[in-house]
Enzyme design. Structure first.
Site, PDB file in Angstrom:
ATOM      1  N   LYS A  87       0.845  -1.201   0.000  1.00  0.00           N
ATOM      2  CA  LYS A  87       0.000   0.000   0.000  1.00  0.00           C
ATOM      3  C   LYS A  87       0.879   1.250   0.000  1.00  0.00           C
ATOM      4  CE  LYS A  87      -3.772  -2.579   2.051  1.00  0.00           C
ATOM      5  NZ  LYS A  87      -4.449  -3.051   3.263  1.00  0.00           N
ATOM      6  N   GLN A  92      -4.128  -1.562   9.526  1.00  0.00           N
ATOM      7  CA  GLN A  92      -4.077  -2.886   8.891  1.00  0.00           C
ATOM      8  C   GLN A  92      -4.734  -3.906   9.829  1.00  0.00           C
ATOM      9  OE1 GLN A  92      -3.027  -3.587   5.734  1.00  0.00           O
ATOM     10  NE2 GLN A  92      -3.737  -5.677   6.092  1.00  0.00           N
ATOM     11  N   ASP A 116     -10.190   3.795   4.427  1.00  0.00           N
ATOM     12  CA  ASP A 116     -10.396   2.354   4.251  1.00  0.00           C
ATOM     13  C   ASP A 116     -11.844   1.978   4.598  1.00  0.00           C
ATOM     14  OD1 ASP A 116      -9.269  -0.068   3.454  1.00  0.00           O
ATOM     15  OD2 ASP A 116      -8.787  -0.687   5.495  1.00  0.00           O
TER      16      ASP A 116
END
Ligand code: NAP
Length: 295
Positions: A54, A98, A121
């Site tokens: 990412k 994450q 996200d």
């Protein structure tokens, strides 16, 4: 029938090319680059790889990425405190935590520490609720990526029967809601579903989001169906029996190279959007997310 492969790598690359131009314009206009902060708790090797990928994508479009690593022994309070600081940091546009985080950490509490204006996200309650209401917001990255891939291949959704296997809050549930918003008729399946094979066999669009290698057999697929395989299992294997399913489907995503690259492209796209929305908010313009005022 031999299914057309839905090339997520190529579609994501084209998306990133467009974002690169946007980021260049943003940087010229505002004299700074958009910044994505990635937060990694613990030392799971797969999570390290995902975060690295990412960050690399960020750099490839001219954004900055800031990596924050937290020890596996950290408490929920410590993780929440670090994320809250990033939420208040005026130099940070987007925050990615994450997941999964180590089991002793309250993942929901950690997600909720992300300011909704920086939730690139799409993991907070605010983003989820806005998505459920069909309002503009940040989408959970994988569902957002799946929708973008369906659109890139001009897949008709209206009136189609979409069967989503999996109901997790970050993947199965939101992708079903996004399909519903686009006028598909949606059926959710999960671990307690009876007659999974029969239900999948009625699907015009199959979205597999389980995490069990080749659970969905090729002979369950209705001829001509569109098959989206979000699963990723040991040995680079998806949730769908790929060879057999490609023989009957009209479109299919490969694993890897289907949904995965689209997830990252969506994250990067939403970071660019967050940066512009925050910059517009700072100059009195309209915001994407109502709460964009930094607390
Ligand atoms: P998850 O939270 O473990 O959810 C799995 C879902 O599958 C649950 O809803 C579960 O049902 C259902 N399920 C389990 N066994 C089943 C069975 N035998 N029949 C029908 N349904 C069953 O997983 P997730 O986070 O949503 O991820 C799912 C998969 O997507 C994983 O392989 C993951 O690696 C992959 N993924 C890929 C990306 C990407 O970028 N490509 C991103 C995220 C996730 P219950 O709710 O009843 O337990």
């Amino acid at each position: 029938m031999n299914a057309e492969i839905m090339d997520g790598t190529a579609v994501a690359a084209a998306t990133l090319d467009r974002i690169r131009e946007d980021v260049e314009a943003f940087t010229t206009e505002f004299g700074r680059r958009p910044v994505l902060a990635t937060v990694l708790v613990g030392d799971d090797p797969a999570s390290h790889t995902y975060v690295r990928m990412k960050a690399n994508r960020c750099k490839s479009v001219g954004m900055e990425s800031r990596r924050i690593e937290i020890a596996a022994t950290a408490t929920t309070e410590e993780v929440v405190a670090t994320i809250s600081e990033l939420s208040m940091d005026p130099d940070v546009d987007g925050i990615l935590l994450q997941h999964p985080v180590p089991e002793h950490i309250d993942e929901r509490a950690a997600f909720e520490a992300i300011h909704p204006a920086k939730d690139v996200d799409g993991v907070t309650r605010t983003s989820f609720a806005a998505m459920a209401f069909g309002e503009p917001t940040f989408h959970s990255a994988t569902p957002g990526g799946i929708m973008a891939l369906l659109d890139a291949y001009d897949i008709e959704l209206t009136g189609k029967h979409a069967v989503v296997i999996g109901r997790s809050p970050i993947l199965g549930k939101p992708v079903g809601m996004l399909l519903l918003q686009r006028d598909a008729t949606v059926t959710y399946c999960h671990s307690r579903t009876k007659n999974l094979a029969e239900i999948v066999n009625t699907a015009d669009i199959v979205v597999a989001a389980v995490g069990r290698a080749e659970l969905i057999r090729g002979d369950w697929i209705k001829p001509g169906a569109v098959v989206i395989d979000a699963g990723y299992n040991v040995g680079n294997v998806g949730d769908v029996e790929y060879e057999a399913a490609s023989g009957v489907a009209s479109f299919i995503t490969p694993v890897p190279g289907g949904v995965g690259p689209m997830t990252i492209a969506t994250l990067i796209q939403q970071t660019a959007t967050a940066a512009r929305a925050r910059q517009d908010a700072a100059t009195g313009g309209r915001e994407l997310v109502p709460e964009a005022e930094l607390r």
